[in-house]
Design an enzyme around this catalytic site. Structure first.
Site, PDB file in Angstrom:
ATOM      1  N   GLN A 128       0.855  -1.201   0.000  1.00 29.11           N
ATOM      2  CA  GLN A 128       0.000   0.000   0.000  1.00 29.11           C
ATOM      3  C   GLN A 128       0.886   1.245   0.000  1.00 29.11           C
ATOM      4  O   GLN A 128       1.506   1.565   1.022  1.00 29.11           O
ATOM      5  CB  GLN A 128      -0.865  -0.034   1.263  1.00 29.11           C
ATOM      6  CG  GLN A 128      -1.805   1.115   1.438  1.00 29.11           C
ATOM      7  CD  GLN A 128      -2.397   1.141   2.846  1.00 29.11           C
ATOM      8  OE1 GLN A 128      -1.878   0.500   3.753  1.00 29.11           O
ATOM      9  NE2 GLN A 128      -3.459   1.874   3.032  1.00 29.11           N
ATOM     10  N   SER A 163       4.697  -1.372   4.066  1.00 29.48           N
ATOM     11  CA  SER A 163       4.886  -2.739   4.551  1.00 29.48           C
ATOM     12  C   SER A 163       5.004  -3.705   3.381  1.00 29.48           C
ATOM     13  O   SER A 163       4.208  -3.651   2.442  1.00 29.48           O
ATOM     14  CB  SER A 163       3.693  -3.174   5.406  1.00 29.48           C
ATOM     15  OG  SER A 163       3.500  -2.279   6.471  1.00 29.48           O
ATOM     16  N   GLU A 246      -9.402  -1.723   5.477  1.00 34.15           N
ATOM     17  CA  GLU A 246      -8.239  -1.998   6.325  1.00 34.15           C
ATOM     18  C   GLU A 246      -8.663  -2.041   7.789  1.00 34.15           C
ATOM     19  O   GLU A 246      -8.277  -2.923   8.545  1.00 34.15           O
ATOM     20  CB  GLU A 246      -7.165  -0.914   6.122  1.00 34.15           C
ATOM     21  CG  GLU A 246      -5.944  -1.119   7.005  1.00 34.15           C
ATOM     22  CD  GLU A 246      -4.775  -0.180   6.685  1.00 34.15           C
ATOM     23  OE1 GLU A 246      -5.001   0.855   6.027  1.00 34.15           O
ATOM     24  OE2 GLU A 246      -3.643  -0.490   7.097  1.00 34.15           O
TER      25      GLU A 246
END
Ligand SMILES: Cc1cc2nc3c(=O)[nH]c(=O)nc-3n(C[C@H](O)[C@H](O)[C@H](O)COP(=O)(O)OP(=O)(O)OC[C@H]3O[C@@H](n4cnc5c(N)ncnc54)[C@H](O)[C@@H]3O)c2cc1C
Length: 398
Positions: A128, A163, A246
């Protein structure tokens, strides 16, 4: 059997338990930090196995790879899966739980066809690309630019805290396409092949020596217009779909929450007694159950095709805080056992991991303060924060 299960749900739970027993062994063992390559390979394999069995998208129609299942069945699967240290987490769920819902809401038929099945099968892992050095809580302040050039967009800028970018195949990117529009209006959402020229991923080393997230530098990266998601200037809308999912997903990790009851059992096995924190434990148990039932409601609303809205923020907010407080009590009460090496997946390992992870979780995907602001303003209808840059062109924002 769970006391909440109907007979049909109890039967489904048993099916899931025996499927897990037959399948988990082949993917356990690789540590995400010590051997990222093996962990990634196992994560792909685990996702593929789930997809083949229909467990990767339980609520979807069978024709699309699901089980035509219920929200409750999805919760049951998550609860049972969380009993094992299987290779999953953001590396997989950024694709399955955040990108796919965003694609299905805003994508073209071709985009949905191109990306959904490979993502569900674990062939495509996603990262993301939202946060930037000057855009975290204030995400709409981002400065990465996308400029149209023929059929392509040319991207320049820097992302941070990305990440799993070091192993991801594709990324979801939010970039500014119009600096003269107000800051939320000038954004557009793109899908990025992470192996494209112009993508430079640099790992960030944590204090622990591990590198799970990265800086990503984008220099003259070309993205075909066919990989734009939604209309030009409508990126904020797409990003909100991603972030909402999310928060629901992170709250869903609460299935893996080591529970108050588990803690008491563990303490009992140790021959010790809880001498403190009794009221706190009672209060945590209440929150734990509240969270579980709140999650059932969110899943039901998702299964009806509804978007849960800002109230979903409560799920992550409560989960992260309960996880931190409960794990801290566990480590205090279990003494030395909390400090020694533990069997992966054991209750103690989950408390230790929970203690370490909760601090990061209270920041990732929206900090506690930002979530509280959202709940105050958009759920409770309280007066909004003063926002001086709301109605002026982004080029005039400082
Ligand atoms: C483990 C982890 C993984 C992550 N993974 C990703 C990823 O894959 N992709 C990605 O794009 N990003 C990722 N992030 C980044 C994350 O989204 C941001 O860290 C988060 O949004 C906060 O932004 P910031 O770090 O810039 O903090 P800031 O926005 O600078 O906030 C600093 C402090 O100020 C407070 N604050 C800010 N504004 C307000 C306000 N209006 N009212 C009250 N308090 C306020 C915040 O709550 C915080 O305590 C990750 C973060 C973590 C910790």
């Amino acid at each position: 059997m769970d006391f909440n299960d109907s007979p049909a749900e109890a039967e489904f739970r048993q099916q899931v338990q025996s499927w897990l027993q037959d399948n988990v062994a082949s993917v356990l063992g690789a540590d995400s930090h010590q051997d990222a390559a093996a962990f990634t390979a196992n994560a792909r394999l685990w996702q593929r196995k789930k997809a083949q069995a229909g467990y990767a998208a339980i609520r979807w129609p069978r024709a699309e790879g699901g089980l035509d299942g219920t929200p409750m069945q999805e919760v049951i699967f998550q609860e049972e899966e969380s009993r094992y240290a299987v290779p999953t987490g953001p590396l997989v769920t950024i694709g399955t739980q955040m990108t796919i819902p965003t694609l299905r809401t805003h994508g073209t038929a071709e985009q949905i066809e191109r990306f959904t099945r490979p993502t569900l099968n674990g062939d495509l892992l996603w990262c993301q690309l939202f946060s930037e050095p000057s855009a975290g809580s204030d995400l709409a302040n981002l400065r990465t630019r996308a400029v149209k050039d023929g059929d392509d967009w040319v991207i320049n800028g820097q992302k941070v805290w990305t990440s799993w970018a070091h192993v991801a195949d594709w990324g979801i990117l939010l970039a500014r396409t119009d600096s003269e529009a107000t800051k939320h209006k000038g954004l557009t959402f793109f899908l990025v092949d992470m192996r494209s020229p112009g993508v430079d991923v640099r790992p960030i080393e944590n204090i622990s020596g591990e590198s799970e997230f990265n800086e990503v530098f984008l220099t003259d990266l070309r993205i075909p217009d066919s990989y734009r998601l939604g209309a030009v200037g409508e990126g904020w809308k797409c990003a909100m779909t991603t972030l909402m999912n999310e928060r629901v997903n992170v709250g869903g990790e609460s299935q893996a929450l080591p529970s108050v009851v588990e803690l008491l059992e563990q303490i009992g096995k140790n021959g010790s007694q809880v001498t403190q924190d009794r009221f706190k434990l009672a209060s945590l148990l209440t929150k734990e159950l509240g969270l579980r039932y709140f999650r059932f409601r969110l899943m039901t609303s998702l299964s009806k095709g509804e978007t849960p809205g800002p109230i979903a923020a409560m799920s992550k907010l409560v989960y992260a805080n309960v996880l931190q407080e409960l794990s801290a009590i566990a480590l205090d009460n279990l003494g030395l056992e909390g400090m020694t090496e533990q069997q992966p997946g054991s209750p103690m390992a989950r408390f230790t991991y929970g203690y370490q992870w909760a601090a990061a979780l209270r920041i990732a995907g929206g900090t506690d303060e930002i979530l509280r602001n959202q709940i105050a303003e958009r759920v409770l209808g309280m007066p909004g924060e003063i926002r001086v840059d709301k109605n002026i062109p982004f080029s005039q924002c400082r």
